[in-house]
Scaffold this active site. Structure first.
Site: not given
Length: 280
Positions: A96, A220, A248
């Site tokens: 991320s 995601d 995610h």
């Protein structure tokens, strides 16, 4: 073992190591910390890898300064740690926001001491929509998250956490992930959210010259799959692995598949270069 490295005068970052062998550096996402990789730290040392988890400034056990939350500064912190440990032929793994910082590190330092990049649901090349890039969150949506962090940060973290996983996870596991967000400083949380909103990594992608694997969940809702395709197109000779049932939290939604793909990618480069040159 855990220890601190001074990354700037009077500012220390917390680092935790598990295992021995080829070094693998982990950069966590927003607003968690290195503990997020527990289920990789449990596995990789069995296969001859030295896992090195870094808490970004403002997160986890690291110091919480008022300043220094741009991608450049966070990449500089990683650089100080990599230099302090005298790593060589290391793999850099970024999840991320950590993936965004990993990309900036590779562009800013020419990938020095790193010979492999692995991007997990990376918030890149741009986390937000902008001219020529109609993917990701709208800036107004991130502004709403920042506003919520000022008013009720625990509730903001809970709301964000609800978008994290696509698989069924236990309430205890969800609480554990949320607790990491609660441990973060408010300043680090807010300022890194501003960096996520404002930074643009598109010019950085062409500067990456090491084997790169992109791991991304098809489901995601935080960093949509279109971001993975943009990274794949922008990073020469990169490999894109799609996880059909992952959101995610790609590192956990399909845990067995993810760990196997991660080991395969790491071993491919390790076997190519052999064990020469690995130093602490």
């Amino acid at each position: 073992m855990g220890y601190y490295v001074e990354v700037e005068a009077g500012i220390r970052a917390f680092v935790e190591e598990v295992g021995t062998g080829r070094p693998v550096v982990f950069l966590h996402g927003w607003p968690q910390n290195h503990q997020l990789f527990e289920y990789q730290f449990n596995e990789l040392p069995k296969h001859g890898f030295r896992c090195i988890g870094i808490d970004f400034r403002g997160f986890g056990k690291s110091d919480r300064p008022w300043h220094g939350y741009s991608y450049d500064r966070l990449a500089d912190d990683v650089r100080v740690i990599v230099e302090a440990l005298q790593l060589k032929n290391a793999a850099l793994i970024g999840f991320s926001m950590g993936g965004a910082v990993a990309i900036r590190y590779m562009a800013r330092y020419g990938g020095d001491r790193i010979n492999q990049l692995l991007l997990l649901a990376a918030a890149a090349p741009s986390f937000t929509q902008r001219e020529g890039f109609p993917y990701g969150m709208k800036k107004e949506e991130v502004n709403a998250i920042i506003d919520a962090a000022y008013k009720d940060r625990p509730n903001m973290a809970n709301d964000f956490g609800r978008m994290f996983f696509a698989s069924q996870i236990s309430d205890s596991f969800r609480s554990w992930v949320n607790d990491q967000a609660f441990e973060a400083s408010s300043q680090g949380t807010i300022k890194c959210a501003e960096s996520l909103r404002d930074e643009d990594l598109r010019p950085d992608l062409a500067k990456i010259q090491v084997p790169t694997t992109i791991f991304h969940g098809a489901l995601d809702r935080i960093c949509p799959y279109a971001l993975a395709m943009a990274m794949h197109e922008g990073i020469a000779n990169s490999k894109l692995i799609r996880f059909e049932r992952s959101g995610h939290g790609v590192f956990y939604d399909e845990l067995a598949k993810f760990n196997q793909e991660l080991l395969t990618s790491l071993n491919q480069v390790r076997y190519r270069i052999g064990n020469a040159g690995f130093v602490r």
